[in-house]
Write a protein that holds these residues in place. Structure first.
Motif, PDB file in Angstrom:
ATOM      1  N   ALA A 165       0.797  -1.285  -0.001  1.00  0.00           N
ATOM      2  CA  ALA A 165       0.054   0.045  -0.127  1.00  0.00           C
ATOM      3  C   ALA A 165       0.856   1.300   0.146  1.00  0.00           C
ATOM      4  O   ALA A 165       0.516   2.139  -0.809  1.00  0.00           O
ATOM      5  CB  ALA A 165      -0.948   0.045   0.953  1.00  0.00           C
ATOM      6  N   THR A 166       1.878   1.225   0.790  1.00  0.00           N
ATOM      7  CA  THR A 166       2.993   2.486   0.887  1.00  0.00           C
ATOM      8  C   THR A 166       3.515   2.684  -0.550  1.00  0.00           C
ATOM      9  O   THR A 166       3.488   3.841  -1.006  1.00  0.00           O
ATOM     10  CB  THR A 166       4.066   2.212   1.782  1.00  0.00           C
ATOM     11  N   CYS A 185      -7.164   7.034  -1.973  1.00  0.00           N
ATOM     12  CA  CYS A 185      -6.903   5.696  -2.111  1.00  0.00           C
ATOM     13  C   CYS A 185      -7.447   4.759  -0.898  1.00  0.00           C
ATOM     14  O   CYS A 185      -7.390   4.991   0.104  1.00  0.00           O
ATOM     15  CB  CYS A 185      -5.328   5.623  -1.888  1.00  0.00           C
ATOM     16  N   GLU A 186      -8.411   3.848  -1.489  1.00  0.00           N
ATOM     17  CA  GLU A 186      -9.172   3.048  -0.564  1.00  0.00           C
ATOM     18  C   GLU A 186      -8.389   1.704  -0.337  1.00  0.00           C
ATOM     19  O   GLU A 186      -7.985   1.171  -1.222  1.00  0.00           O
ATOM     20  CB  GLU A 186     -10.298   2.593  -1.062  1.00  0.00           C
ATOM     21  N   VAL A 187      -8.116   1.312   1.116  1.00  0.00           N
ATOM     22  CA  VAL A 187      -7.352   0.008   1.389  1.00  0.00           C
ATOM     23  C   VAL A 187      -8.124  -0.733   2.218  1.00  0.00           C
ATOM     24  O   VAL A 187      -9.066  -0.445   2.760  1.00  0.00           O
ATOM     25  CB  VAL A 187      -6.004   0.394   1.977  1.00  0.00           C
ATOM     26  N   MET A 188      -7.775  -1.945   2.078  1.00  0.00           N
ATOM     27  CA  MET A 188      -8.516  -2.977   3.003  1.00  0.00           C
ATOM     28  C   MET A 188      -8.376  -2.951   4.422  1.00  0.00           C
ATOM     29  O   MET A 188      -7.398  -2.261   4.697  1.00  0.00           O
ATOM     30  CB  MET A 188      -8.272  -4.655   2.468  1.00  0.00           C
ATOM     31  N   VAL A 237      -5.962   8.762   2.345  1.00  0.00           N
ATOM     32  CA  VAL A 237      -5.873   7.282   2.555  1.00  0.00           C
ATOM     33  C   VAL A 237      -7.162   6.867   3.325  1.00  0.00           C
ATOM     34  O   VAL A 237      -7.451   7.516   4.396  1.00  0.00           O
ATOM     35  CB  VAL A 237      -4.866   6.404   3.377  1.00  0.00           C
ATOM     36  N   VAL A 238      -8.090   5.922   2.686  1.00  0.00           N
ATOM     37  CA  VAL A 238      -9.427   5.604   3.324  1.00  0.00           C
ATOM     38  C   VAL A 238      -9.595   4.063   3.542  1.00  0.00           C
ATOM     39  O   VAL A 238      -9.244   3.273   2.762  1.00  0.00           O
ATOM     40  CB  VAL A 238     -10.544   6.038   2.767  1.00  0.00           C
ATOM     41  N   VAL A 287      -8.739   2.226  -5.896  1.00  0.00           N
ATOM     42  CA  VAL A 287      -9.097   1.311  -4.815  1.00  0.00           C
ATOM     43  C   VAL A 287      -7.788   0.164  -5.038  1.00  0.00           C
ATOM     44  O   VAL A 287      -7.784  -0.599  -6.101  1.00  0.00           O
ATOM     45  CB  VAL A 287     -10.514   0.694  -5.128  1.00  0.00           C
ATOM     46  N   LEU A 288      -7.271  -0.199  -3.867  1.00  0.00           N
ATOM     47  CA  LEU A 288      -6.161  -1.066  -3.915  1.00  0.00           C
ATOM     48  C   LEU A 288      -6.571  -2.576  -4.001  1.00  0.00           C
ATOM     49  O   LEU A 288      -6.293  -3.467  -4.591  1.00  0.00           O
ATOM     50  CB  LEU A 288      -5.135  -0.665  -2.938  1.00  0.00           C
ATOM     51  N   GLY A 289      -7.876  -2.730  -3.239  1.00  0.00           N
ATOM     52  CA  GLY A 289      -8.352  -4.074  -3.035  1.00  0.00           C
ATOM     53  C   GLY A 289      -7.314  -5.167  -2.930  1.00  0.00           C
ATOM     54  O   GLY A 289      -6.541  -4.984  -1.869  1.00  0.00           O
TER      55      GLY A 289
END
Ligand code: F6P
Length: 381
Positions: A165-166, A185-188, A237-238, A287-289
């Motif tokens: 993610a980074t 940017c949406e992360v899990m 970052v969300v 969205v990194l998903g």
């Protein structure tokens, strides 16, 4: 069952996959074979392999060379709890669930498995409960990118997810800067903000929205306006489980076959819409998903996985039953397996990383933050 009675163990990986699973399988298998002369069998696709009797031997050779591989050579599944397993369909189309614990027990007996090493998160430990109640000796190993397992300060897979993610956030910085945009940017992370907070700080992102700290839309807009008058771009970052104050999580879909059916997702786009409507800024969303769940584990996760795997076998051979190996204050120890079942460890509000992030001006969207960059002196004396 006494320690001496252990001749053969089964290993399974359950729940969502994560980097380091193969490193654990390797450590468990090698320690069992080399140090204790125990046979190891792998159970395919989590508990489903016990239900369907899909069990295969694992030799030293089978686990050589898998340390760096992402995913799991055994397969995984986050839809199976033996006590509540889909076994058919009703005439109205609804799914029939049955307790298939007896089928799992029959597989365990058929293969002469004396103990199980179960690698998973809180859902997996909850799923293990009916087998534990039936007398199966299970040693658990904490796995999840979300880092939300109760009883351990860290689970393997988390640090790789943070690194991935980074890197993505670093890349988003340069394009946001070039275009004078806000990128969300949406992360899990499910109901915990560990990945968002840690990757947010590691990447120097400007705002971190996480489930533990409900945000306020006006504060977000004010902060973005300040950023645009200063550096001229912003990275937000969300965490997928973040919510506005008094609001609800955004559910992407329901997975009715899963014991934990809610799949979160979509909050990134909601936050982007809020920013676009309350400011005059151009906004994009990424969205990194599942990207953060894939790939080779970072060095720290390989070390964690190897230590957890070794400690699981060590704990088992000391005569323990129904334990979860954990790390506490940098030491490896073990706790009751079911102590973490079905519970989630969220980021404490007083966590030092939150304090440090606030101190350097990172916004959590909950209150007015930091210095107005436009009012900063232009020269440093
Ligand atoms: O628990 C790991 C995790 O990746 C969560 O962060 C995420 O909410 C969920 O699993 C996604 O599940 P699935 O792979 O079923 O979409």
């Amino acid at each position: 069952m006494t320690t001496n009675a252990i001749r053969r163990i089964g290993v399974l990986t359950a729940g969502g996959d994560c980097p380091g699973l193969n490193a654990v399988i390797r450590a468990v298998t090698k320690t069992a074979i080399l140090r204790h002369g125990i046979e190891v069998v792998g159970i395919e696709d989590g508990f489903i392999g016990l239900v369907d009797d899909r069990v295969r031997p694992l030799s030293f050779r089978d686990v050589s060379g898998i340390l760096t591989r992402g995913g799991t050579i055994l397969g995984s599944n986050n839809r199976c709890n033996p006590r509540h397993h889909p076994t058919g369909v009703n005439p109205d189309g609804s799914v029939v669930f049955s307790d298939v614990t007896p089928r799992c027990l029959a597989t365990i007996r058929r293969h002469g498995i004396d103990a199980l090493i179960v690698i998973g998160g809180d859902g997996t430990m909850a799923a293990a409960a009916s087998l534990v109640a039936a007398g199966v000796n299970i040693i658990g190993i904490p796995k999840t990118i979300d880092n939300d397992l109760v009883g351990t300060e860290i689970s393997f897979g988390f640090l790789t997810a943070v690194a991935t993610a980074t890197e993505a956030l670093d890349r988003l910085h340069s394009t946001a800067d070039s275009h004078h945009r806000v990128i969300v940017c949406e992360v899990m992370g499910r109901n915990a903000g560990w990945i968002a907070l840690t990757a947010g700080v590691a990447s120097g992102s400007d705002m971190v929205l996480m489930p533990e700290i409900p945000y306020d839309e006006e504060n977000i807009a004010r902060f973005i306006d300040q950023r645009m008058r200063g550096p001229g771009f912003a990275i937000v970052v969300v965490a997928e489980g973040a919510t506005p104050r008094g609001g609800k999580q955004v559910v992407a879909r329901m997975d009715p076959l899963s014991p934990d059916p809610i799949r979160l997702g979509g909050i990134g786009e909601r936050v982007a819409e809020v920013i676009a409507s309350l400011t005059a800024v151009e906004v994009r969303t990424t969205v990194l998903g599942h990207i953060v769940r894939g790939g080779t584990p970072v060095a720290a996760d390989r070390i964690l996985a190897t230590n957890f795997g070794f400690h699981a076998i060590h704990t088992l051979m000391q005569g323990a039953r129904g334990r979860l190996v954990v790390r506490d204050n940098n030491l490896y120890t073990d706790i009751d397996l079911l102590a973490s079942a079905g519970k989630q460890r969220r980021v404490p509000l007083g966590h030092p990383l939150i304090t440090a992030a606030r101190a350097i001006g990172t916004s959590f969207g909950d209150r007015p933050t930091g210095i107005d960059p436009a009012s900063e002196p232009s020269t440093i004396c």
